[in-house]
Write a protein that holds these residues in place. Structure first.
Motif, PDB file in Angstrom:
ATOM      1  N   GLU A  20      18.946  81.260  55.056  1.00 11.65           N
ATOM      2  CA  GLU A  20      20.395  81.455  54.971  1.00 11.65           C
ATOM      3  C   GLU A  20      21.084  80.208  54.430  1.00 11.65           C
ATOM      4  O   GLU A  20      21.936  80.293  53.543  1.00 11.65           O
ATOM      5  N   ALA A  21      20.707  79.057  54.952  1.00 10.10           N
ATOM      6  CA  ALA A  21      21.291  77.808  54.463  1.00 10.10           C
ATOM      7  C   ALA A  21      20.947  77.607  52.986  1.00 10.10           C
ATOM      8  O   ALA A  21      21.792  77.160  52.207  1.00 10.10           O
ATOM      9  N   GLY A  22      19.741  77.968  52.597  1.00  9.49           N
ATOM     10  CA  GLY A  22      19.342  77.859  51.197  1.00  9.49           C
ATOM     11  C   GLY A  22      20.185  78.728  50.293  1.00  9.49           C
ATOM     12  O   GLY A  22      20.570  78.309  49.189  1.00  9.49           O
ATOM     13  N   LEU A  23      20.500  79.930  50.732  1.00 14.42           N
ATOM     14  CA  LEU A  23      21.366  80.813  49.947  1.00 14.42           C
ATOM     15  C   LEU A  23      22.754  80.210  49.774  1.00 14.42           C
ATOM     16  O   LEU A  23      23.322  80.247  48.682  1.00 14.42           O
ATOM     17  N   LEU A  24      23.284  79.649  50.837  1.00 14.75           N
ATOM     18  CA  LEU A  24      24.610  79.045  50.763  1.00 14.75           C
ATOM     19  C   LEU A  24      24.608  77.822  49.846  1.00 14.75           C
ATOM     20  O   LEU A  24      25.518  77.645  49.033  1.00 14.75           O
ATOM     21  N   ALA A  63      34.557  80.291  55.371  1.00 12.95           N
ATOM     22  CA  ALA A  63      33.858  79.528  56.410  1.00 12.95           C
ATOM     23  C   ALA A  63      32.757  78.663  55.796  1.00 12.95           C
ATOM     24  O   ALA A  63      32.540  77.523  56.222  1.00 12.95           O
ATOM     25  N   ALA A  64      32.062  79.182  54.804  1.00 10.27           N
ATOM     26  CA  ALA A  64      31.024  78.399  54.131  1.00 10.27           C
ATOM     27  C   ALA A  64      31.651  77.250  53.351  1.00 10.27           C
ATOM     28  O   ALA A  64      31.112  76.135  53.328  1.00 10.27           O
ATOM     29  N   ALA A  65      32.778  77.510  52.734  1.00 15.16           N
ATOM     30  CA  ALA A  65      33.467  76.450  51.997  1.00 15.16           C
ATOM     31  C   ALA A  65      33.834  75.303  52.926  1.00 15.16           C
ATOM     32  O   ALA A  65      33.746  74.129  52.544  1.00 15.16           O
ATOM     33  N   HIS A  66      34.223  75.620  54.156  1.00 16.07           N
ATOM     34  CA  HIS A  66      34.541  74.573  55.135  1.00 16.07           C
ATOM     35  C   HIS A  66      33.301  73.766  55.497  1.00 16.07           C
ATOM     36  O   HIS A  66      33.392  72.558  55.706  1.00 16.07           O
ATOM     37  N   LEU A  67      32.153  74.424  55.570  1.00 15.04           N
ATOM     38  CA  LEU A  67      30.907  73.704  55.858  1.00 15.04           C
ATOM     39  C   LEU A  67      30.607  72.684  54.762  1.00 15.04           C
ATOM     40  O   LEU A  67      30.112  71.599  55.014  1.00 15.04           O
ATOM     41  N   PHE A  68      30.917  73.053  53.520  1.00  8.26           N
ATOM     42  CA  PHE A  68      30.651  72.171  52.393  1.00  8.26           C
ATOM     43  C   PHE A  68      31.765  71.154  52.177  1.00  8.26           C
ATOM     44  O   PHE A  68      31.582  70.185  51.452  1.00  8.26           O
ATOM     45  N   ALA A  69      32.909  71.374  52.793  1.00  7.38           N
ATOM     46  CA  ALA A  69      34.031  70.447  52.613  1.00  7.38           C
ATOM     47  C   ALA A  69      33.725  69.083  53.237  1.00  7.38           C
ATOM     48  O   ALA A  69      34.216  68.066  52.774  1.00  7.38           O
ATOM     49  N   GLU A  70      32.901  69.088  54.274  1.00  5.52           N
ATOM     50  CA  GLU A  70      32.482  67.834  54.875  1.00  5.52           C
ATOM     51  C   GLU A  70      31.584  67.118  53.882  1.00  5.52           C
ATOM     52  O   GLU A  70      30.891  67.742  53.084  1.00  5.52           O
ATOM     53  N   ASP A  71      31.572  65.811  53.935  1.00  5.77           N
ATOM     54  CA  ASP A  71      30.757  65.028  53.006  1.00  5.77           C
ATOM     55  C   ASP A  71      29.277  65.323  53.215  1.00  5.77           C
ATOM     56  O   ASP A  71      28.742  65.073  54.285  1.00  5.77           O
ATOM     57  N   MET A  72      28.612  65.877  52.195  1.00  6.53           N
ATOM     58  CA  MET A  72      27.177  66.168  52.248  1.00  6.53           C
ATOM     59  C   MET A  72      26.420  64.942  51.757  1.00  6.53           C
ATOM     60  O   MET A  72      26.171  64.798  50.579  1.00  6.53           O
ATOM     61  N   ARG A  73      26.065  64.058  52.652  1.00  9.57           N
ATOM     62  CA  ARG A  73      25.368  62.818  52.268  1.00  9.57           C
ATOM     63  C   ARG A  73      23.893  63.036  52.194  1.00  9.57           C
ATOM     64  O   ARG A  73      23.243  63.628  52.897  1.00  9.57           O
TER      65      ARG A  73
END
Length: 101
Positions: free
Chosen positions: A29-33, A91-101
């Protein structure tokens, strides 16, 4: 990550980070997102082919994400091939809004 050939290490790191943000997500699921967010794949067949995963498993994950409010929107389905086109939900966009380091 490029749309043609994502860097495996970068992709897996992004999947792991997303799972840390939402522990309820499976790796698939995370891979799809991540794939949708990085414009690697926006349909089930492409994702299945690029990652060499059975299409039926990908479809199950797509449907599961679509049922979780706001993570994934199904845009259209091909009745013959079962190819399912999707986009990220709010909701997925919010997950990605955080800095993905």
């Amino acid at each position: 990550m490029s749309a043609a050939a994502p860097d495996a290490d970068d992709f897996l790191a992004a999947v792991g980070q997303l799972q840390q943000r939402d522990p309820g997500l499976t790796a698939l699921e995370a891979g799809l997102l991540v794939a949708a967010h990085a414009d690697i794949a926006r349909d089930s067949r492409t994702f299945s082919r690029l990652l060499d995963i059975e299409h039926a498993l990908v479809l199950r994950a797509v449907n599961g994400l679509a049922q979780r409010e706001g993570l994934l929107h199904i845009e259209k389905r091909d009745g013959r091939t079962m190819r399912t086109h999707f986009t990220l939900g709010e909701a997925a966009a919010h997950l990605f809004a955080e800095d993905m380091r």
